[in-house]
Design a protein around this motif. Structure first.
Motif, short mmCIF file in Angstrom:
data_model
loop_
_atom_site.label_atom_id
_atom_site.label_comp_id
_atom_site.label_asym_id
_atom_site.label_seq_id
_atom_site.Cartn_x
_atom_site.Cartn_y
_atom_site.Cartn_z
N LEU A 37 13.46 3.18 -6.81
CA LEU A 37 12.91 2.88 -8.13
C LEU A 37 11.53 3.51 -8.32
O LEU A 37 10.80 3.73 -7.35
CB LEU A 37 12.77 1.36 -8.29
CG LEU A 37 14.06 0.55 -8.26
CD1 LEU A 37 13.72 -0.93 -8.32
CD2 LEU A 37 14.97 0.94 -9.40
N PRO A 38 11.16 3.74 -9.57
CA PRO A 38 9.78 4.18 -9.84
C PRO A 38 8.80 3.09 -9.39
O PRO A 38 9.13 1.91 -9.39
CB PRO A 38 9.74 4.34 -11.36
CG PRO A 38 11.16 4.42 -11.79
CD PRO A 38 11.96 3.67 -10.79
N THR A 39 7.61 3.48 -9.02
CA THR A 39 6.60 2.55 -8.53
C THR A 39 6.37 1.39 -9.50
O THR A 39 6.27 0.24 -9.08
CB THR A 39 5.27 3.30 -8.28
OG1 THR A 39 5.51 4.34 -7.34
CG2 THR A 39 4.20 2.37 -7.76
N LYS A 44 6.81 -4.37 -10.68
CA LYS A 44 7.30 -5.44 -11.57
C LYS A 44 8.10 -6.46 -10.76
O LYS A 44 7.96 -7.67 -10.94
CB LYS A 44 8.15 -4.83 -12.70
CG LYS A 44 8.79 -5.86 -13.60
CD LYS A 44 7.77 -6.68 -14.34
CE LYS A 44 8.48 -7.65 -15.26
NZ LYS A 44 7.69 -8.84 -15.53
N ILE A 45 8.93 -5.97 -9.84
CA ILE A 45 9.70 -6.87 -8.98
C ILE A 45 8.76 -7.69 -8.11
O ILE A 45 8.88 -8.91 -8.01
CB ILE A 45 10.71 -6.07 -8.13
CG1 ILE A 45 11.80 -5.48 -9.03
CG2 ILE A 45 11.32 -6.95 -7.03
CD1 ILE A 45 12.69 -4.45 -8.36
N CYS A 61 7.52 -3.67 5.51
CA CYS A 61 7.52 -2.28 5.97
C CYS A 61 6.25 -1.60 5.46
O CYS A 61 5.55 -2.14 4.60
CB CYS A 61 8.77 -1.54 5.51
SG CYS A 61 8.86 -1.23 3.74
N LYS A 62 5.98 -0.43 5.99
CA LYS A 62 4.75 0.27 5.63
C LYS A 62 4.69 0.60 4.15
O LYS A 62 3.63 0.50 3.52
CB LYS A 62 4.60 1.54 6.45
CG LYS A 62 4.27 1.27 7.89
CD LYS A 62 4.13 2.55 8.68
CE LYS A 62 3.86 2.24 10.14
NZ LYS A 62 3.73 3.46 10.94
N LEU A 63 5.81 1.00 3.55
CA LEU A 63 5.82 1.35 2.14
C LEU A 63 5.50 0.13 1.27
O LEU A 63 4.68 0.21 0.36
CB LEU A 63 7.17 1.95 1.74
CG LEU A 63 7.32 2.34 0.28
CD1 LEU A 63 6.24 3.34 -0.15
CD2 LEU A 63 8.71 2.92 0.02
#
Length: 154
Positions: A37-39, A44-45, A61-63
């Motif tokens: 998904l876009p950032t 938003k999530i 996780c790192k991301l």
């Protein structure tokens, strides 16, 4: 009794970034949504999470950690929830130039404790033993004044 035919859902495919082939929905579900998904949508999530869940998610996780840590809007939203209880403290920290995240970390436990006091959770405490296991945080004189006024009004 009639036998109903078993229905199968139609296959859904997504075109994944960096891959010229189609990927099934089942394979995509196993992937990290923040990579797909876009950032803005990922944020938003994450914005639907409460403060504790947001901290847990940042350890996934790192991301996720990077997205959550770098998003001032996520921490601002959480801080405004805490501000309903600790407005003076939040406003002071923001005036002092602290980030939304640092402000939230400094005031989150204080807001829980202050909320408990204002709701009367400690109105009938008869001994220090009743407070064992509760983490207390320092409160300023104005906050104690609010708590005492709430006790007088009960």
């Amino acid at each position: 009794m009639q036998h109903e035919p078993q229905r199968t859902s139609p296959a859904v495919y997504f075109i994944c970034e960096g891959s010229p082939s189609l990927t099934s929905a089942d394979e995509t579900r196993l992937r990290n949504f923040t990579k797909i998904l876009p950032t803005e949508m990922s944020l938003k999530i994450f914005s639907e999470l409460d403060a504790e869940s947001l901290c847990s998610a940042s350890r996934t996780c790192k991301l996720w950690h990077r997205l959550i840590e770098e998003s001032d809007q996520l921490w601002r939203r959480q801080c405004l929830t805490v501000r309903a209880i600790c407005q003076r403290e939040i406003d002071r920290d923001r005036r002092d130039g602290l980030s939304w995240k640092v402000t939230l970390v400094r005031n989150y436990k204080r807001s829980l404790l202050k909320s408990d006091w204002l709701r009367g959770r400690y109105s009938d405490v008869r001994s220090p033993e009743e407070l064992m296991g509760r983490k207390m945080v320092p409160l300023d004189a104005e906050t104690w004044g609010e708590i005492l006024q709430a006790e007088l009004n009960r």
